[in-house]
Design an enzyme around this catalytic site. Sequence first.
Site, mmCIF file in Angstrom:
data_model
loop_
_atom_site.group_PDB
_atom_site.id
_atom_site.type_symbol
_atom_site.label_atom_id
_atom_site.label_comp_id
_atom_site.label_asym_id
_atom_site.label_seq_id
_atom_site.Cartn_x
_atom_site.Cartn_y
_atom_site.Cartn_z
ATOM 1 N N PRO A 2 0.811 -1.213 0.000
ATOM 2 C CA PRO A 2 0.000 0.000 0.000
ATOM 3 C C PRO A 2 0.845 1.264 0.000
ATOM 4 C CG PRO A 2 -0.021 -1.038 2.160
ATOM 5 C CD PRO A 2 0.698 -1.968 1.247
ATOM 6 N N GLU A 3 0.504 2.169 -0.881
ATOM 7 C CA GLU A 3 1.097 3.501 -0.877
ATOM 8 C C GLU A 3 -0.015 4.484 -0.517
ATOM 9 O OE1 GLU A 3 3.706 4.182 -4.260
ATOM 10 O OE2 GLU A 3 4.119 2.045 -4.419
ATOM 11 N N LYS A 61 1.912 7.433 4.461
ATOM 12 C CA LYS A 61 1.429 6.065 4.615
ATOM 13 C C LYS A 61 1.073 5.736 6.061
ATOM 14 C CE LYS A 61 4.795 5.034 1.048
ATOM 15 N NZ LYS A 61 6.075 4.337 0.781
ATOM 16 N N HIS A 95 -3.170 -14.591 9.072
ATOM 17 C CA HIS A 95 -2.114 -13.732 9.603
ATOM 18 C C HIS A 95 -2.668 -12.644 10.512
ATOM 19 C CE1 HIS A 95 0.627 -15.813 6.965
ATOM 20 N NE2 HIS A 95 -0.134 -15.538 5.930
ATOM 21 N N ARG A 125 3.715 -10.251 6.440
ATOM 22 C CA ARG A 125 5.158 -10.085 6.556
ATOM 23 C C ARG A 125 5.586 -9.243 7.749
ATOM 24 N NH1 ARG A 125 6.197 -9.544 0.142
ATOM 25 N NH2 ARG A 125 3.960 -9.845 0.136
ATOM 26 N N ARG A 167 19.496 18.627 -3.253
ATOM 27 C CA ARG A 167 20.032 17.313 -2.912
ATOM 28 C C ARG A 167 20.792 16.687 -4.065
ATOM 29 N NH1 ARG A 167 17.326 14.312 1.568
ATOM 30 N NH2 ARG A 167 16.556 16.007 2.846
ATOM 31 N N ARG A 277 15.981 -3.206 -4.599
ATOM 32 C CA ARG A 277 14.680 -3.508 -5.191
ATOM 33 C C ARG A 277 14.771 -3.238 -6.682
ATOM 34 N NH1 ARG A 277 12.593 0.374 -0.683
ATOM 35 N NH2 ARG A 277 13.870 -1.199 0.296
#
Length: 304
Positions: A2-3, A61, A95, A125, A167, A277
């Site tokens: 989920p974002e 989030k 879960h 998880r 940055r 990732r």
Amino acid sequence: MPELPEVEVVRRGLEAHVVGRRLTEVQVLHPRPVRRHLGGADDFSGLLRDRLVLAARRRGKYLWLPLDSGDALLGHLGMSGQLLVQPSQAPDERHLRVRLGLSGAAPPGPPPGEQPLELRFVDQRMFGGLAVSRDGADVPPEIAHIARDPLDPLFDDDLFVAAVRRRSSELKRILLDQGVVSGIGNIYADEALWRARLNGSRPGTRLRRDDVRRVLDEVRAVMLAALAEGGTSFDALYVNVNGESGYFDRSLHAYGQEGRPCERCGAPITRVSFMNRSSFYCPRCQPVPRVRRASATGSGTTPV
DNA sequence: CAGTCGCCCTGCTGGC
DNA sequence: TGCCAGCAGGGCGACT
């Protein structure tokens, strides 16, 4: 995974089904999801019991439920977390990690004799978790370092543009930095970069103002599109507060599309490893920045 | 001190 | 068929 849009869908569900109700007994079935609650599971449960839920709020989030005690129940779904409102007699999910009993009526009120309900935190998880913050009046201090998100009315676009251009990090890394802008994860980062035709490896310092504004506009656009479809998710782990799974992957242009032709130019979407990732981008529409070398003729640019 | 890295978790998938 | 490496990845502690 989920974002922001998925978490916002959950927030709306909590607002509709949990706000106005009182928590009853709280059962912690696995210690890990309450690891951020330093007082431990019993303290966690004790602070929640018999408390009235006043509101459902979100930043990026993170979600939190201000309570009538002045505390707030703070939560993050991590990768696989779900918040479900279920009848008490519904069988436990495989879960299920935390069970919070609910009592009382949520506006506009249930029919008499309604079944008792539970709020359930389910997380395969366990990257996510719950904690009680002792200060629910405003933004909980535990998440004071989390920046406003692009859908926050008080988000400052000019400030964001300036922060990115200060940055030296790669643009995608900045987009994922919740201290700069919150709510963006790997999927929406790749989608927004594709839509803005920018390669995520470009250093912030070398971006034009218009580039940064464009990618911010596209972050908003892709999030609003997902929200309009009731939240996005790309695996069955994400379920909204009513237990309804959201799917949206037909709308993906870059994420997960390795080898498929870019919808703009037809070049095959490329996958590269990034921060342990994956990043997906179109090598033609989103060209990798040329590597600058110290020997380059007086450009004054800094080698990466 | 800004920037970067690796670990936490479980379950599924693919290769041998 | 069974085993194991690889992968998914947000956030944060630890390190440079």
